[in-house]
Design a protein around this motif. Sequence first.
Motif, PDB file in Angstrom:
ATOM      1  N   GLY A 175       0.875  -1.074   0.046  1.00 31.75           N
ATOM      2  CA  GLY A 175       0.012  -0.246   0.066  1.00 31.75           C
ATOM      3  C   GLY A 175       0.941   1.282  -0.070  1.00 31.75           C
ATOM      4  N   TYR A 176       2.112   1.348  -0.367  1.00 30.01           N
ATOM      5  CA  TYR A 176       2.851   2.359  -0.396  1.00 30.01           C
ATOM      6  C   TYR A 176       2.586   3.005  -1.737  1.00 30.01           C
ATOM      7  N   GLY A 177       3.230   4.207  -2.023  1.00 29.24           N
ATOM      8  CA  GLY A 177       3.166   5.020  -3.529  1.00 29.24           C
ATOM      9  C   GLY A 177       4.340   5.032  -4.195  1.00 29.24           C
ATOM     10  N   PRO A 178       4.368   5.581  -5.313  1.00 35.14           N
ATOM     11  CA  PRO A 178       5.515   5.819  -6.315  1.00 35.14           C
ATOM     12  C   PRO A 178       6.803   6.272  -5.786  1.00 35.14           C
ATOM     13  N   VAL A 179       6.588   7.192  -4.612  1.00 36.19           N
ATOM     14  CA  VAL A 179       7.876   7.864  -3.983  1.00 36.19           C
ATOM     15  C   VAL A 179       8.796   6.568  -3.420  1.00 36.19           C
ATOM     16  N   GLU A 180       7.989   5.747  -2.829  1.00 33.60           N
ATOM     17  CA  GLU A 180       8.834   4.487  -2.053  1.00 33.60           C
ATOM     18  C   GLU A 180       9.283   3.802  -3.122  1.00 33.60           C
ATOM     19  N   LEU A 181       8.528   3.560  -4.323  1.00 31.33           N
ATOM     20  CA  LEU A 181       8.997   2.810  -5.362  1.00 31.33           C
ATOM     21  C   LEU A 181      10.399   3.337  -5.945  1.00 31.33           C
ATOM     22  N   TYR A 182      10.203   4.518  -6.083  1.00 30.26           N
ATOM     23  CA  TYR A 182      11.362   5.306  -6.863  1.00 30.26           C
ATOM     24  C   TYR A 182      12.637   5.445  -5.965  1.00 30.26           C
ATOM     25  N   VAL A 183      12.584   5.349  -4.634  1.00 29.81           N
ATOM     26  CA  VAL A 183      13.641   5.095  -3.787  1.00 29.81           C
ATOM     27  C   VAL A 183      14.359   3.789  -3.946  1.00 29.81           C
ATOM     28  N   VAL A 184      13.333   2.595  -4.196  1.00 24.88           N
ATOM     29  CA  VAL A 184      14.056   1.322  -4.595  1.00 24.88           C
ATOM     30  C   VAL A 184      14.471   1.551  -6.073  1.00 24.88           C
ATOM     31  N   PHE A 185      13.895   2.051  -6.933  1.00 22.14           N
ATOM     32  CA  PHE A 185      14.575   2.075  -8.507  1.00 22.14           C
ATOM     33  C   PHE A 185      15.872   2.648  -8.267  1.00 22.14           C
ATOM     34  N   GLU A 186      15.765   3.662  -7.723  1.00 25.20           N
ATOM     35  CA  GLU A 186      17.266   4.409  -7.489  1.00 25.20           C
ATOM     36  C   GLU A 186      18.347   3.638  -7.264  1.00 25.20           C
ATOM     37  N   GLU A 187      18.113   2.847  -6.154  1.00 24.78           N
ATOM     38  CA  GLU A 187      19.168   1.991  -5.335  1.00 24.78           C
ATOM     39  C   GLU A 187      19.437   0.692  -6.385  1.00 24.78           C
ATOM     40  N   MET A 188      18.208   0.368  -7.151  1.00 20.22           N
ATOM     41  CA  MET A 188      18.672  -0.760  -8.095  1.00 20.22           C
ATOM     42  C   MET A 188      19.203  -0.370  -9.274  1.00 20.22           C
ATOM     43  N   GLY A 189      19.256   1.071  -9.699  1.00 17.48           N
ATOM     44  CA  GLY A 189      19.860   1.519 -11.048  1.00 17.48           C
ATOM     45  C   GLY A 189      21.239   1.701 -10.516  1.00 17.48           C
ATOM     46  N   ALA A 190      21.616   2.308  -9.376  1.00 17.38           N
ATOM     47  CA  ALA A 190      22.981   2.115  -8.865  1.00 17.38           C
ATOM     48  C   ALA A 190      23.764   0.962  -8.838  1.00 17.38           C
ATOM     49  N   ALA A 191      22.911  -0.315  -8.387  1.00 15.92           N
ATOM     50  CA  ALA A 191      23.695  -1.645  -8.276  1.00 15.92           C
ATOM     51  C   ALA A 191      23.552  -2.378  -9.519  1.00 15.92           C
ATOM     52  N   LEU A 192      22.836  -1.646 -10.475  1.00 17.17           N
ATOM     53  CA  LEU A 192      22.731  -2.618 -11.770  1.00 17.17           C
ATOM     54  C   LEU A 192      22.283  -4.080 -11.506  1.00 17.17           C
ATOM     55  N   LEU A 193      21.006  -3.955 -10.825  1.00 16.18           N
ATOM     56  CA  LEU A 193      20.408  -5.308 -10.288  1.00 16.18           C
ATOM     57  C   LEU A 193      19.832  -5.777 -11.804  1.00 16.18           C
ATOM     58  N   CYS A 194      20.068  -7.017 -12.000  1.00 18.18           N
ATOM     59  CA  CYS A 194      19.646  -7.763 -12.999  1.00 18.18           C
ATOM     60  C   CYS A 194      18.342  -8.647 -12.601  1.00 18.18           C
ATOM     61  N   SER A 195      17.201  -8.205 -12.907  1.00 19.73           N
ATOM     62  CA  SER A 195      15.949  -8.699 -12.433  1.00 19.73           C
ATOM     63  C   SER A 195      14.830  -8.077 -13.231  1.00 19.73           C
ATOM     64  N   PRO A 196      13.715  -8.958 -13.358  1.00 18.19           N
ATOM     65  CA  PRO A 196      12.435  -8.453 -14.089  1.00 18.19           C
ATOM     66  C   PRO A 196      11.787  -7.526 -13.108  1.00 18.19           C
ATOM     67  N   TYR A 197      12.198  -6.724 -12.287  1.00 16.60           N
ATOM     68  CA  TYR A 197      11.395  -5.971 -11.263  1.00 16.60           C
ATOM     69  C   TYR A 197      10.858  -4.616 -12.018  1.00 16.60           C
ATOM     70  N   PHE A 198      11.638  -4.246 -12.699  1.00 19.23           N
ATOM     71  CA  PHE A 198      10.952  -3.043 -13.466  1.00 19.23           C
ATOM     72  C   PHE A 198       9.987  -3.234 -14.398  1.00 19.23           C
ATOM     73  N   SER A 199       9.876  -4.329 -15.217  1.00 23.63           N
ATOM     74  CA  SER A 199       8.813  -4.582 -16.062  1.00 23.63           C
ATOM     75  C   SER A 199       7.803  -5.278 -15.263  1.00 23.63           C
ATOM     76  N   THR A 200       8.232  -5.901 -14.300  1.00 22.45           N
ATOM     77  CA  THR A 200       6.761  -6.283 -13.490  1.00 22.45           C
ATOM     78  C   THR A 200       5.891  -5.169 -12.563  1.00 22.45           C
ATOM     79  N   VAL A 201       6.953  -4.485 -11.795  1.00 24.53           N
ATOM     80  CA  VAL A 201       6.405  -3.383 -10.877  1.00 24.53           C
ATOM     81  C   VAL A 201       6.076  -2.031 -11.647  1.00 24.53           C
ATOM     82  N   ALA A 202       7.229  -1.554 -12.413  1.00 24.47           N
ATOM     83  CA  ALA A 202       6.728  -0.155 -12.982  1.00 24.47           C
ATOM     84  C   ALA A 202       5.951  -0.383 -14.294  1.00 24.47           C
ATOM     85  N   LEU A 203       5.877  -1.556 -14.909  1.00 23.52           N
ATOM     86  CA  LEU A 203       5.017  -1.525 -16.128  1.00 23.52           C
ATOM     87  C   LEU A 203       3.651  -2.274 -15.757  1.00 23.52           C
ATOM     88  N   ALA A 204       3.893  -3.572 -15.431  1.00 26.97           N
ATOM     89  CA  ALA A 204       2.667  -4.560 -15.584  1.00 26.97           C
ATOM     90  C   ALA A 204       1.790  -4.129 -14.318  1.00 26.97           C
TER      91      ALA A 204
END
Length: 371
Positions: A66-95
Amino acid sequence: MNFGFSEEQDELRKMVKRFLEEKSPETEVRRVMATDEGYDPGVWSMMANELALQGLGIPEEFGGQGYGPVELYVVFEEMGAALLCSPYFSTVALASNALLQVGTDANKKQFLPGIASGETIATVALTDEAGDWDLSKIKATATGSGDSFKVSGTFSYVTDANTASLILVPAQTSKGLSLFAVAGDAAGVTRTQLATMDQTRKQSKVELKDAVGVLIGTEGAALAGLQTTLQIAASALAAEQVGGAQRVLTNAVEYAKQRVQFGRPIGSFQAIKHKCADMLLDVESAKSAAYYAAWASQEMSDELPIAASLAKSFCSEAYFHCAAENIQIHGGIGFTWEHHAHLYFKRAKSSELFLGEPSYHRELLATRLGI
């Protein structure tokens, strides 16, 4: 606008950063990106069961946090820094966002709990064979009625389609653009993984021939919701780009302090100082644009279409510039396969094109501003 993160959001950032430092070091990035799947199922499961990241932005009534986009964007920022190989963006940000923006309550109850639990890997097919992000140009078609539709069409550059158990497909019906849920392994679905420059984010060509699809939302009424989904996803990608740009800036500055030439650290040379200063300006400006888009997504503000295109266009160019300068500052070693600089450079370039290149978003921005 003054933008600051709450204590809870800062703690979320620290938690995700610690997790990624352990689970996505450079050695792991290189190992996972070389696999056909492009992700580690064990890490994906931990993200869902221990950190509840897949359900972070999904309402509690549909199995999420039940959190919002700001919390998700915190996660995306850290994933971008770590170059995480994961279907997280397509699953969460898109689908997830497509289901939330287009789907009925019945659709959400059917598909979102699986995403929140980590059982479902999902993606959205949005570009035709030419790779155009303009939804009005989608040529895929669907025929049928009620709960029975058959979808046919070809989509290129679909992220993580090779591992997705759920593919959301927009298609034209007699009533207009509609959205359909298609099982990744359904009869009539052919997925061909593409050879791409950025190996950390897998892309595939998806061909559908009379594949059975479940209607998401109202037939003929998907365009507005999908456009909003793209705007939210573009804002999320901007946050990911900020994370990557900040990381290459940090790497460049650290190297400039350590590398000694002609008896002094190269960071003391004026040319290197200028490069680092320009990178810092890019990173801080990109943060402002991305955080503005995060706020607009959180509030579902009327400014979201403008904020999203502004953030995507600026952050794309800022990340690419920083990644290129990082290679230059590292000199000869920065051009080698063994060094991590090229991994960020390739991610920066693929992200620049993903969801629309900067010129496309500047055109959208000009149109939305009435210029």
